[in-house]
Design a protein around this motif. Structure first.
Motif, PDB file in Angstrom:
ATOM      1  N   ALA A  33      -2.814  -4.187  -3.229  1.00 27.56           N
ATOM      2  CA  ALA A  33      -0.940  -4.724  -3.801  1.00 27.56           C
ATOM      3  C   ALA A  33      -0.587  -4.818  -4.866  1.00 27.56           C
ATOM      4  O   ALA A  33       0.836  -4.604  -4.468  1.00 27.56           O
ATOM      5  CB  ALA A  33      -1.272  -5.877  -2.633  1.00 27.56           C
ATOM      6  N   PRO A  70      -4.804 -11.885   3.361  1.00 28.14           N
ATOM      7  CA  PRO A  70      -3.952 -11.773   2.438  1.00 28.14           C
ATOM      8  C   PRO A  70      -3.835 -13.248   2.333  1.00 28.14           C
ATOM      9  O   PRO A  70      -4.963 -13.966   2.315  1.00 28.14           O
ATOM     10  CB  PRO A  70      -2.603 -12.014   3.624  1.00 28.14           C
ATOM     11  N   VAL A  76      -1.715  -6.252   3.618  1.00 28.41           N
ATOM     12  CA  VAL A  76      -2.603  -5.499   2.942  1.00 28.41           C
ATOM     13  C   VAL A  76      -3.309  -5.889   1.280  1.00 28.41           C
ATOM     14  O   VAL A  76      -3.439  -7.217   0.608  1.00 28.41           O
ATOM     15  CB  VAL A  76      -1.311  -4.682   1.929  1.00 28.41           C
ATOM     16  N   THR A 123      -0.183   0.938   2.349  1.00 27.81           N
ATOM     17  CA  THR A 123       0.992  -0.547   2.938  1.00 27.81           C
ATOM     18  C   THR A 123       1.753   0.767   3.774  1.00 27.81           C
ATOM     19  O   THR A 123       1.875   0.512   4.295  1.00 27.81           O
ATOM     20  CB  THR A 123       0.899  -0.788   1.347  1.00 27.81           C
ATOM     21  N   LEU A 145       4.306  -9.698  -4.470  1.00 34.34           N
ATOM     22  CA  LEU A 145       2.750  -9.353  -4.562  1.00 34.34           C
ATOM     23  C   LEU A 145       2.275 -10.012  -2.802  1.00 34.34           C
ATOM     24  O   LEU A 145       1.664  -9.732  -2.218  1.00 34.34           O
ATOM     25  CB  LEU A 145       1.660 -10.213  -5.538  1.00 34.34           C
ATOM     26  N   ASP A 189       0.303  -1.837  -5.869  1.00 31.43           N
ATOM     27  CA  ASP A 189       1.933  -1.452  -5.118  1.00 31.43           C
ATOM     28  C   ASP A 189       3.083  -2.257  -6.015  1.00 31.43           C
ATOM     29  O   ASP A 189       4.195  -1.645  -5.960  1.00 31.43           O
ATOM     30  CB  ASP A 189       2.253  -1.834  -3.507  1.00 31.43           C
ATOM     31  N   ASP A 231      -6.047  -7.168  -1.162  1.00 32.20           N
ATOM     32  CA  ASP A 231      -5.394  -7.455  -2.770  1.00 32.20           C
ATOM     33  C   ASP A 231      -4.951  -6.283  -3.801  1.00 32.20           C
ATOM     34  O   ASP A 231      -3.821  -6.180  -4.653  1.00 32.20           O
ATOM     35  CB  ASP A 231      -6.737  -8.662  -3.512  1.00 32.20           C
ATOM     36  N   LEU A 263       3.353  -8.657   0.295  1.00 33.60           N
ATOM     37  CA  LEU A 263       2.593  -7.573   0.638  1.00 33.60           C
ATOM     38  C   LEU A 263       0.911  -7.703   1.031  1.00 33.60           C
ATOM     39  O   LEU A 263       0.901  -7.767   2.321  1.00 33.60           O
ATOM     40  CB  LEU A 263       2.137  -6.427  -0.589  1.00 33.60           C
ATOM     41  N   ARG A 264       0.680  -8.578   0.455  1.00 32.11           N
ATOM     42  CA  ARG A 264      -0.309  -9.827   1.566  1.00 32.11           C
ATOM     43  C   ARG A 264      -0.163 -10.231   2.787  1.00 32.11           C
ATOM     44  O   ARG A 264      -1.007  -9.909   3.595  1.00 32.11           O
ATOM     45  CB  ARG A 264      -1.273 -11.030  -0.226  1.00 32.11           C
TER      46      ARG A 264
END
Lengths: 158, 158
Positions: free
Chosen positions: B128, A9, B123, A143, B115, B131, B125, B118-119
DNA sequence: TGCAAAGTTTAGCCTAGGCTAAAAATGTTT
DNA sequence: AAACATTTTTAGCCTAGGCTAAACTTTGCA
């Protein structure tokens, strides 16, 4: 298989760069793809839910729940039939084919994961329902798995 | 022969899993509303990004990044112009109006929050990014706030 | 039993957003 | 400056997914 640049991340501020054009285009293409299937999935999921909860799926009920006119539903049902997702005879209610049932189940699960995830994040129920409905079709398997895990941890940790 | 009305749903407790029809309809209506604005927002956001990073926003570049043909872009630009979001003169590159700039900034922020969230969930990169592109337009302010907070906490806790 | 209400389907209109092909304008090169 | 290349625009086609209006079928009730 695309090469993933990095799996960590990234919480730094280096986010001001644009992805290369081709990757950028693939992102938008993915969104367009999702849009193509999502209404279909929503109908199939709803029909499955109505069959489970009400015993039958009638055009009137579908229209009421989708918030559209019956004429719109009628044409969509024909399309679903063309795609082998439902069976229907004129003026009779609608049933799912095996494929339709599979898709409904898949959608139901996915929807559930996203909804539960949002709730476990602390989003209120009404908002979670609306957001889940929209997000559902844009969440990758990756996800989705992370969301599932997160929800379980939250539940256990409470 | 299965008749139409034998198996009327017992509404007393069977549909506890489904929201009432009107609420259900409002959920789908919200998704349809989001779909109406989301392409517009994507274009405006992209134009803003191009202006920031490349100094100008040309139809060719927009087309390459959106993954569509230039003809498609040309018509969309006319629509954005009609809506007062961009200014453009024939055969010249495109600029945002004040309103367009505001929308671009709004979208950029929203996109960034999703973004990063999600990271920070873990998730990768590339996933992410895909999505986030799809989810961005379906996340309410409420959920967005919660995502922002979550990301900050993660960052601090690492 | 027969008729009105309710449900379903069909026909036809509209907009959005893809596409191709071709015309028009601009930019570049020799 | 002319010719060629690139970019932009326009015209026209297609599908999806809303809508209304009207025709048709089924259901329910007097």
């Amino acid at each position: 298989m695309p090469t993933y640049s990095d799996n960590r991340p990234d919480t730094s501020e280096q986010d001001t760069n644009l992805p290369p054009p081709e990757q950028h285009a693939r992102q938008y293409a993915a969104v367009r793809d999702a849009h193509e299937t999502e209404l279909i999935e929503d109908y199939v999921e709803l029909i499955g839910d109505l069959l489970d909860h009400a015993g039958e799926a009638r055009a009137t009920d579908i229209a009421a729940r989708m918030g559209v006119r019956q004429a719109t539903v009628a044409r969509m049902i024909r399309r679903l039939n063309d795609q082998g997702l439902v069976t229907n005879e004129p003026y009779r209610s609608i049933f799912l084919t095996e494929r339709g049932r599979a898709m409904a189940e898949e959608s139901r699960k996915r929807h559930g994961v996203v909804l539960q995830f949002l709730r476990s994040l602390g989003v209120d129920d009404a908002t979670a329902r609306i957001d889940a409905e929209g997000m559902e079709h844009h969440v990758s398997e990756t996800t989705l798995g992370i969301m599932r895990e997160f929800t379980l941890k939250q539940k256990g940790g409470d």
